[in-house]
Design a protein around this motif. Structure first.
Motif, PDB file in Angstrom:
ATOM      1  N   UNK A  96       0.819  -1.201   0.000  1.00 40.81           N
ATOM      2  CA  UNK A  96       0.000   0.000   0.000  1.00 40.81           C
ATOM      3  C   UNK A  96       0.860   1.262   0.000  1.00 40.81           C
ATOM      4  N   UNK A  97       0.248   2.379  -0.401  1.00 43.53           N
ATOM      5  CA  UNK A  97       0.961   3.654  -0.415  1.00 43.53           C
ATOM      6  C   UNK A  97       1.305   4.086   1.006  1.00 43.53           C
ATOM      7  N   UNK A  98       0.465   3.716   1.989  1.00 43.00           N
ATOM      8  CA  UNK A  98       0.734   4.077   3.383  1.00 43.00           C
ATOM      9  C   UNK A  98       2.032   3.430   3.864  1.00 43.00           C
ATOM     10  N   UNK A  99       2.218   2.149   3.550  1.00 46.42           N
ATOM     11  CA  UNK A  99       3.469   1.480   3.910  1.00 46.42           C
ATOM     12  C   UNK A  99       4.626   2.132   3.165  1.00 46.42           C
ATOM     13  N   UNK A 100       4.402   2.449   1.899  1.00 50.81           N
ATOM     14  CA  UNK A 100       5.446   3.102   1.098  1.00 50.81           C
ATOM     15  C   UNK A 100       5.890   4.426   1.712  1.00 50.81           C
ATOM     16  N   UNK A 101       4.958   5.130   2.349  1.00 57.32           N
ATOM     17  CA  UNK A 101       5.276   6.443   2.910  1.00 57.32           C
ATOM     18  C   UNK A 101       6.165   6.349   4.150  1.00 57.32           C
ATOM     19  N   UNK A 102       6.204   5.163   4.785  1.00 59.13           N
ATOM     20  CA  UNK A 102       6.997   4.998   6.007  1.00 59.13           C
ATOM     21  C   UNK A 102       8.235   4.122   5.835  1.00 59.13           C
ATOM     22  N   UNK A 103       8.283   3.317   4.786  1.00 61.58           N
ATOM     23  CA  UNK A 103       9.313   2.284   4.696  1.00 61.58           C
ATOM     24  C   UNK A 103      10.736   2.831   4.653  1.00 61.58           C
ATOM     25  N   UNK A 104      10.947   3.956   3.999  1.00 58.40           N
ATOM     26  CA  UNK A 104      12.304   4.507   3.926  1.00 58.40           C
ATOM     27  C   UNK A 104      12.794   4.952   5.304  1.00 58.40           C
ATOM     28  N   UNK A 157       8.491   6.598 -13.123  1.00 60.38           N
ATOM     29  CA  UNK A 157       8.298   5.649 -12.025  1.00 60.38           C
ATOM     30  C   UNK A 157       6.997   5.905 -11.276  1.00 60.38           C
ATOM     31  N   UNK A 158       6.664   7.175 -11.105  1.00 60.63           N
ATOM     32  CA  UNK A 158       5.407   7.518 -10.433  1.00 60.63           C
ATOM     33  C   UNK A 158       4.207   7.057 -11.249  1.00 60.63           C
ATOM     34  N   UNK A 159       4.293   7.193 -12.564  1.00 56.90           N
ATOM     35  CA  UNK A 159       3.204   6.761 -13.447  1.00 56.90           C
ATOM     36  C   UNK A 159       2.995   5.249 -13.321  1.00 56.90           C
ATOM     37  N   UNK A 160       4.090   4.498 -13.295  1.00 54.24           N
ATOM     38  CA  UNK A 160       3.996   3.041 -13.161  1.00 54.24           C
ATOM     39  C   UNK A 160       3.365   2.661 -11.821  1.00 54.24           C
ATOM     40  N   UNK A 172      -5.897   6.667  -4.865  1.00 58.44           N
ATOM     41  CA  UNK A 172      -4.713   7.537  -4.847  1.00 58.44           C
ATOM     42  C   UNK A 172      -4.794   8.513  -6.020  1.00 58.44           C
ATOM     43  N   UNK A 173      -3.998   9.589  -5.946  1.00 57.26           N
ATOM     44  CA  UNK A 173      -3.880  10.487  -7.097  1.00 57.26           C
ATOM     45  C   UNK A 173      -2.420  10.556  -7.512  1.00 57.26           C
ATOM     46  N   UNK A 174      -2.185  10.942  -8.759  1.00 55.19           N
ATOM     47  CA  UNK A 174      -0.829  10.899  -9.313  1.00 55.19           C
ATOM     48  C   UNK A 174       0.140  11.787  -8.544  1.00 55.19           C
ATOM     49  N   UNK A 175      -0.271  13.004  -8.199  1.00 56.49           N
ATOM     50  CA  UNK A 175       0.628  13.931  -7.506  1.00 56.49           C
ATOM     51  C   UNK A 175       1.072  13.360  -6.161  1.00 56.49           C
ATOM     52  N   UNK A 176       0.171  12.670  -5.496  1.00 57.65           N
ATOM     53  CA  UNK A 176       0.480  12.038  -4.212  1.00 57.65           C
ATOM     54  C   UNK A 176       1.544  10.959  -4.395  1.00 57.65           C
ATOM     55  N   UNK A 177       1.409  10.172  -5.447  1.00 60.28           N
ATOM     56  CA  UNK A 177       2.368   9.102  -5.731  1.00 60.28           C
ATOM     57  C   UNK A 177       3.718   9.690  -6.126  1.00 60.28           C
TER      58      UNK A 177
END
Length: 231
Positions: A96-104, A157-160, A172-177
């Protein structure tokens, strides 16, 4: 035929896992998604309330590391190994994007990296392994016979990533990604412990304008040349 170790590093959403799975399947090698291991630790931290947008209890996470067990179990119907966190399948939850936002942020913690690097090195001790991540060619397998560094523009990469999340049904929206991709690039490249850098002997593959087939054909040729050189 001699078996080799293939280390694939690069920025997020460059298709490292996709091509690593293809190569491993083609060669009959073991595939290990190291990024999924960091995502699993991140999911654990989220479930335990150790990380949020406003707080990250690093000390508590370090203390609980012995309680975190990560494993991979092959799913025949999917054709690849899924990630299990303490014997629970979390393959979907960790993407998920939420996990992606914290993983780094979680991956910055030296104790987390030490624990996972030890596990990754054990997985590759017999060679015949394809592993992708951020520090595979520099830290986990510095002596890997073939090292690849995957890259592409942040927008590509964001588009993918956006298309992948939408296909899964995530709102989700593109700008967020795109914002998430750029933030992860910065954190991954600037952390003190094992930052994302291209190994001196790694071959860079910019797949911004490559199809999956073109990418696979290019890399499998590099694999063949490396195996021949090792014989």
């Amino acid at each position: 035929m001699n078996k080799i170790t293939i280390a694939i590093d690069g920025f997020s959403s460059t298709g490292k896992s996709t091509v690593a799975k293809q190569i491993a399947k083609h060669l009959g090698y073991v595939y290990v998604d190291s990024g999924a291991m960091y995502r699993a630790v991140t999911l654990y931290a989220m479930q335990k309330g150790l990380i949020s947008k406003s707080d990250f209890n690093i000390e508590a996470l370090i203390y609980q590391l012995p309680s975190i067990n990560i494993s991979f179990k092959f799913n025949k119907s999917l054709g690849f190994a899924e990630v299990y966190l303490n014997d629970v399948n979390v393959e979907k939850e960790i993407r998920t994007l939420e996990v992606s936002s914290f993983v780094s942020k979680v991956a910055e913690v030296s104790e987390v990296r030490q624990k996972l690097v030890e596990q990754q090195q054990k997985m590759g001790k017999d060679k015949g392994v394809v592993m992708d991540g951020r520090d595979i060619g520099t830290v986990v397998f510095p002596d890997a016979e073939l090292k690849l560094f995957m890259t592409a523009s942040a927008e590509t990469r964001a588009k993918r990533r956006y298309e992948e999340l939408v296909e899964r049904g995530d709102a989700v929206n593109f700008e967020q990604v795109l914002k998430n991709v750029k933030e992860r690039d910065y954190i991954d490249s600037n952390r003190e412990d094992s930052p994302l850098i291209k190994a001196k002997d790694a071959i860079e593959v910019d797949n911004s304008n490559m199809t999956l087939k073109e990418q696979f054909d290019k890399i499998i040729q590099l694999v063949k040349m490396t195996i021949e050189d090792c014989e």
